[in-house]
Design a protein around this motif. Structure first.
Motif, PDB file in Angstrom:
ATOM      1  N   THR A   1      46.807  29.828  32.934  1.00  0.00           N
ATOM      2  CA  THR A   1      45.603  29.251  33.731  1.00  0.00           C
ATOM      3  C   THR A   1      45.288  30.293  34.526  1.00  0.00           C
ATOM      4  O   THR A   1      43.994  30.772  34.868  1.00  0.00           O
ATOM      5  CB  THR A   1      44.967  28.075  34.291  1.00  0.00           C
ATOM      6  N   LEU A   2      45.468  30.801  35.865  1.00  0.00           N
ATOM      7  CA  LEU A   2      45.654  31.578  36.573  1.00  0.00           C
ATOM      8  C   LEU A   2      45.259  33.069  36.438  1.00  0.00           C
ATOM      9  O   LEU A   2      44.240  33.446  36.383  1.00  0.00           O
ATOM     10  CB  LEU A   2      46.390  31.772  37.435  1.00  0.00           C
ATOM     11  N   THR A   3      45.425  33.000  34.695  1.00  0.00           N
ATOM     12  CA  THR A   3      45.706  34.518  34.542  1.00  0.00           C
ATOM     13  C   THR A   3      44.191  34.152  33.059  1.00  0.00           C
ATOM     14  O   THR A   3      43.135  35.840  33.662  1.00  0.00           O
ATOM     15  CB  THR A   3      46.431  34.782  33.475  1.00  0.00           C
ATOM     16  N   ILE A   4      43.796  33.234  32.131  1.00  0.00           N
ATOM     17  CA  ILE A   4      43.221  33.026  32.109  1.00  0.00           C
ATOM     18  C   ILE A   4      41.300  33.160  32.936  1.00  0.00           C
ATOM     19  O   ILE A   4      40.495  33.846  32.956  1.00  0.00           O
ATOM     20  CB  ILE A   4      43.038  31.838  31.169  1.00  0.00           C
ATOM     21  N   VAL A   5      41.356  32.426  34.399  1.00  0.00           N
ATOM     22  CA  VAL A   5      39.894  32.562  35.424  1.00  0.00           C
ATOM     23  C   VAL A   5      40.330  33.629  36.139  1.00  0.00           C
ATOM     24  O   VAL A   5      39.450  33.930  36.094  1.00  0.00           O
ATOM     25  CB  VAL A   5      40.791  31.420  36.032  1.00  0.00           C
ATOM     26  N   VAL A   6      41.000  34.772  36.067  1.00  0.00           N
ATOM     27  CA  VAL A   6      41.012  35.952  36.681  1.00  0.00           C
ATOM     28  C   VAL A   6      40.591  37.045  35.443  1.00  0.00           C
ATOM     29  O   VAL A   6      39.502  37.460  36.072  1.00  0.00           O
ATOM     30  CB  VAL A   6      42.246  36.174  37.598  1.00  0.00           C
ATOM     31  N   GLY A   7      41.219  36.843  34.942  1.00  0.00           N
ATOM     32  CA  GLY A   7      40.760  38.057  33.144  1.00  0.00           C
ATOM     33  C   GLY A   7      39.279  38.050  33.309  1.00  0.00           C
ATOM     34  O   GLY A   7      38.298  38.768  33.487  1.00  0.00           O
ATOM     35  N   ALA A   8      38.911  36.739  32.895  1.00  0.00           N
ATOM     36  CA  ALA A   8      37.584  35.862  32.628  1.00  0.00           C
ATOM     37  C   ALA A   8      36.071  36.981  33.691  1.00  0.00           C
ATOM     38  O   ALA A   8      35.571  36.926  33.554  1.00  0.00           O
ATOM     39  CB  ALA A   8      37.355  34.125  32.765  1.00  0.00           C
ATOM     40  N   VAL A   9      37.300  36.311  35.149  1.00  0.00           N
ATOM     41  CA  VAL A   9      35.869  36.390  36.428  1.00  0.00           C
ATOM     42  C   VAL A   9      35.640  38.308  36.453  1.00  0.00           C
ATOM     43  O   VAL A   9      35.082  39.192  36.794  1.00  0.00           O
ATOM     44  CB  VAL A   9      36.439  36.582  37.468  1.00  0.00           C
ATOM     45  N   LEU A  10      36.875  38.467  35.795  1.00  0.00           N
ATOM     46  CA  LEU A  10      36.916  40.475  35.980  1.00  0.00           C
ATOM     47  C   LEU A  10      36.031  40.780  34.534  1.00  0.00           C
ATOM     48  O   LEU A  10      35.289  42.211  35.018  1.00  0.00           O
ATOM     49  CB  LEU A  10      38.611  40.753  35.930  1.00  0.00           C
ATOM     50  N   PHE A  11      36.469  40.475  33.535  1.00  0.00           N
ATOM     51  CA  PHE A  11      35.933  41.088  32.630  1.00  0.00           C
ATOM     52  C   PHE A  11      33.466  40.986  32.915  1.00  0.00           C
ATOM     53  O   PHE A  11      33.573  41.770  32.668  1.00  0.00           O
ATOM     54  CB  PHE A  11      35.763  40.428  31.348  1.00  0.00           C
ATOM     55  N   GLU A  12      33.928  39.381  33.155  1.00  0.00           N
ATOM     56  CA  GLU A  12      32.624  39.253  34.098  1.00  0.00           C
ATOM     57  C   GLU A  12      31.724  39.888  34.753  1.00  0.00           C
ATOM     58  O   GLU A  12      30.591  40.815  34.705  1.00  0.00           O
ATOM     59  CB  GLU A  12      32.240  37.576  34.350  1.00  0.00           C
ATOM     60  N   ARG A  13      32.674  40.812  35.553  1.00  0.00           N
ATOM     61  CA  ARG A  13      31.799  41.273  36.750  1.00  0.00           C
ATOM     62  C   ARG A  13      32.249  43.166  36.125  1.00  0.00           C
ATOM     63  O   ARG A  13      30.902  43.201  36.144  1.00  0.00           O
ATOM     64  CB  ARG A  13      33.226  41.477  38.544  1.00  0.00           C
TER      65      ARG A  13
END
Length: 62
Positions: A19-31
């Protein structure tokens, strides 16, 4: 195969880490996507945006 095994063990084995990997990946991709889209928009509209032409219309106070 060793690299995939270590990635699996560190990121995907536990639900919390996954879950943490998905959330961090989504935030970095969005930026990255947002900054890339802004850069592309400014490149395509160079000379047409207000910040590029405002010096032609502003009055200097003297």
């Amino acid at each position: 195969m060793s690299v995939l095994n270590s990635v699996y063990r560190s990121l995907f084995r536990r639900t919390s880490a996954f879950t943490l990997t998905i959330v961090v990946g989504a935030v970095l991709f969005e930026r990255a996507f947002d900054q890339g889209a802004d850069a592309l928009f400014e490149h395509l509209n160079q000379g047409k945006l207000w910040k590029h032409i405002k010096h032609q219309y502003e009055q200097k106070d003297e």
